[in-house]
Design a protein around this motif. Structure first.
Motif, short mmCIF file in Angstrom:
data_model
loop_
_atom_site.label_atom_id
_atom_site.label_comp_id
_atom_site.label_asym_id
_atom_site.label_seq_id
_atom_site.Cartn_x
_atom_site.Cartn_y
_atom_site.Cartn_z
N ILE A 88 0.80 -1.20 -0.03
CA ILE A 88 0.13 -0.20 -0.16
C ILE A 88 0.78 1.30 0.14
CG2 ILE A 88 -1.57 1.34 1.45
CD1 ILE A 88 -2.77 -1.21 2.22
N GLY A 89 2.18 1.18 0.72
CA GLY A 89 2.67 2.49 0.82
C GLY A 89 3.62 2.56 -0.50
N VAL A 90 4.01 1.52 -1.24
CA VAL A 90 4.61 1.79 -2.38
C VAL A 90 3.60 2.30 -3.54
CG1 VAL A 90 5.53 0.45 -4.41
CG2 VAL A 90 6.22 -0.13 -2.08
N ARG A 91 2.31 1.85 -3.50
CA ARG A 91 1.36 2.48 -4.53
C ARG A 91 0.98 3.73 -4.28
NH1 ARG A 91 -3.02 -0.82 -7.36
NH2 ARG A 91 -4.40 0.58 -8.20
N MET A 92 1.06 4.22 -2.88
CA MET A 92 0.65 5.73 -2.36
C MET A 92 1.65 6.61 -3.00
SD MET A 92 -1.33 5.11 1.03
CE MET A 92 -1.33 6.79 1.41
N LYS A 93 3.00 5.86 -2.98
CA LYS A 93 4.03 6.67 -3.36
C LYS A 93 4.23 6.94 -5.08
CE LYS A 93 6.68 6.33 0.86
NZ LYS A 93 8.01 5.97 1.71
N ALA A 94 3.74 6.02 -5.52
CA ALA A 94 3.89 5.94 -7.19
C ALA A 94 3.16 7.23 -7.82
CB ALA A 94 3.02 4.65 -7.72
N ASP A 95 4.13 7.28 -8.77
CA ASP A 95 3.86 8.75 -9.55
C ASP A 95 2.72 8.54 -10.43
OD1 ASP A 95 3.86 10.85 -11.08
OD2 ASP A 95 5.44 10.36 -12.25
N ARG A 96 1.64 9.14 -10.10
CA ARG A 96 0.26 8.89 -10.81
C ARG A 96 -0.45 10.16 -11.30
NH1 ARG A 96 -3.54 5.09 -7.17
NH2 ARG A 96 -4.72 5.00 -9.20
N VAL A 97 0.50 11.03 -11.24
CA VAL A 97 0.16 12.63 -11.59
C VAL A 97 0.75 12.94 -13.14
CG1 VAL A 97 -0.06 14.78 -11.05
CG2 VAL A 97 -0.22 13.34 -9.35
N GLY A 98 -0.13 13.27 -13.77
CA GLY A 98 0.34 13.58 -15.29
C GLY A 98 1.16 14.98 -15.25
N PRO A 99 1.74 15.42 -16.25
CA PRO A 99 2.53 16.83 -16.45
C PRO A 99 1.48 17.88 -16.37
CG PRO A 99 2.74 15.56 -18.39
CD PRO A 99 1.99 14.73 -17.50
N GLU A 100 1.97 19.16 -16.11
CA GLU A 100 0.97 20.15 -16.21
C GLU A 100 1.38 21.03 -17.63
OE1 GLU A 100 0.44 24.77 -13.82
OE2 GLU A 100 2.00 23.23 -13.17
N ILE A 101 0.22 21.24 -18.14
CA ILE A 101 0.66 22.19 -19.61
C ILE A 101 0.08 23.55 -19.44
CG2 ILE A 101 -0.09 22.10 -21.68
CD1 ILE A 101 -1.01 19.29 -21.79
N THR A 102 1.09 24.36 -19.92
CA THR A 102 1.17 25.90 -19.80
C THR A 102 1.10 26.55 -20.99
OG1 THR A 102 3.22 26.10 -19.04
CG2 THR A 102 1.78 26.01 -17.27
N PHE A 103 0.30 27.61 -21.25
CA PHE A 103 0.50 28.43 -22.51
C PHE A 103 0.76 29.60 -22.26
CE2 PHE A 103 -3.41 25.51 -22.27
CZ PHE A 103 -3.29 24.97 -23.45
N GLY A 104 1.54 30.14 -23.28
CA GLY A 104 2.40 31.69 -23.36
C GLY A 104 1.06 32.58 -23.23
N GLU A 105 1.38 33.90 -22.91
CA GLU A 105 0.48 35.12 -22.86
C GLU A 105 -0.13 35.46 -24.11
OE1 GLU A 105 2.55 37.94 -20.66
OE2 GLU A 105 2.80 36.95 -18.88
N LYS A 106 0.53 35.28 -25.11
CA LYS A 106 0.18 35.49 -26.58
C LYS A 106 -1.08 34.75 -27.17
CE LYS A 106 1.79 36.91 -31.48
NZ LYS A 106 2.87 36.96 -31.99
N ASP A 107 -2.07 35.16 -27.38
CA ASP A 107 -3.32 34.39 -27.86
C ASP A 107 -3.07 34.12 -29.48
OD1 ASP A 107 -4.47 34.40 -25.37
OD2 ASP A 107 -5.72 36.26 -25.92
N ILE A 108 -3.48 33.17 -30.03
CA ILE A 108 -3.35 32.71 -31.09
C ILE A 108 -4.85 32.32 -31.96
CG2 ILE A 108 -1.00 31.90 -30.96
CD1 ILE A 108 -2.02 29.17 -30.95
N ALA A 109 -4.78 32.64 -33.16
CA ALA A 109 -6.18 32.39 -33.93
C ALA A 109 -5.91 31.18 -34.91
CB ALA A 109 -6.36 33.44 -34.93
N TYR A 110 -6.87 30.19 -34.83
CA TYR A 110 -6.67 29.00 -35.82
C TYR A 110 -7.53 28.98 -36.86
CZ TYR A 110 -7.54 24.25 -37.38
OH TYR A 110 -7.73 23.16 -38.10
N ARG A 111 -6.66 28.77 -37.90
CA ARG A 111 -7.23 28.84 -39.41
C ARG A 111 -7.18 27.44 -39.92
NH1 ARG A 111 -8.13 32.90 -42.92
NH2 ARG A 111 -7.03 34.62 -41.54
N GLU A 112 -8.03 26.92 -40.61
CA GLU A 112 -8.18 25.76 -41.08
C GLU A 112 -6.83 25.39 -42.03
OE1 GLU A 112 -11.83 25.02 -43.41
OE2 GLU A 112 -13.34 25.52 -41.79
N GLY A 113 -6.34 24.18 -41.65
CA GLY A 113 -5.36 23.82 -42.29
C GLY A 113 -3.81 24.16 -41.93
N MET A 114 -4.05 25.14 -40.65
CA MET A 114 -2.92 25.56 -40.16
C MET A 114 -1.86 24.54 -39.37
SD MET A 114 -2.57 28.08 -36.62
CE MET A 114 -3.30 29.52 -37.45
#
Length: 264
Positions: free
Chosen positions: A21-47
């Protein structure tokens, strides 16, 4: 004496259970954190997806910077002004993070053909006492229609890469094995079962998982329990195999889906 042995064995079992139980609780089960830059972007079809990945980072608490695992799972418009992009990143333990990002949407506009300007008729000369000039020849209706009707451009024919008989047979065989699994066992399906890549080309093994099915567990949770066995040396031409399976929270093991990787 026998009673002491039973008590000792029970004590050992309790210690082992606590350790697991202790090993399972200490296991890494959290995914990475995704962050975005401050500049907004626009999506165009085929980008190009590289523009959508610019200034986007993925950082894991254990592995550190895992930005190289970032991919765009899908992009779809919500309305005429907004679209949603789904970003995916994972760490070395196959913990996956999915984040939706709102983007300004600019649909691709077709170029409008400008109508040709009709030539203004020339003014007729005023009559004089001099002999009237002979009238200019009037073009026939067929000539007018040929001059004013634009020649239609040929419509490009889209080519669709069809599944080869070998690929179809591999898919049908693998999916049949999945369907034969007991109802309580999970099932795993791949996007492809035979792929061809060039020498030196990288391969994202987890991206070939298409779907997981289970009768009771949360599917998003089961993505953390995908196991992939096998190695692919993309620097050496040859045929390699990767085996995929998933174990649900009750310990039931899925079918083994085999991906054949041909390095050319």
């Amino acid at each position: 004496m026998r009673r002491k042995m039973v008590i000792l064995l029970a004590f050992i079992c309790i210690i082992l259970a606590g350790f697991v139980i202790g090993v399972r609780m200490k296991a890494d089960r959290v995914g990475p954190e995704i962050t975005f830059g401050e500049k907004d972007i626009a999506y165009r079809e085929g980008m190009d997806e590289e523009k959508l990945l610019k200034d986007v980072k993925a950082v894991d608490a254990v592995d550190g910077d895992v930005t190289d695992t970032l991919t765009i799972e899908s992009v779809y418009p919500v309305d005429e002004q907004e679209a949603i992009a789904v970003y995916v990143a994972k760490d070395s333990k196959n913990n996956i993070t999915k984040v939706k990002r709102k983007l300004a949407y600019k649909p691709a506009k077709e170029e409008e053909e400008e109508p040709e300007e009709e030539a203004e008729p020339s003014e007729a000369p005023e009559p004089t006492a001099t002999p009237e000039p002979s009238p200019l020849p009037t073009p026939s209706p067929a000539e007018n229609s040929e001059a004013l009707t634009p020649t239609p451009e040929p419509t490009p024919i889209e080519t669709v890469e069809e599944e080869t008989p070998e690929e179809r047979a591999a898919r049908e065989e693998q999916e049949a094995l999945a369907e034969e699994m007991p109802p309580q066992s999970p099932r795993i399906y791949l996007t492809d079962y035979i792929i061809h890549i060039g020498v030196g080309e990288s391969i994202d093994r987890l991206s070939y998982v298409k779907e997981i099915q289970d009768d009771s567990d949360n599917i998003s949770e089961l993505w953390h329990y995908i196991s992939i066995n096998g190695e692919v040396d993309t620097n050496v031409p040859g045929t390699y195999e990767l085996s995929y399976y998933v174990t649900d929270l009750s310990g039931n093991v899925s079918n083994t889906a085999v991906l054949q990787v041909i390095v050319e």
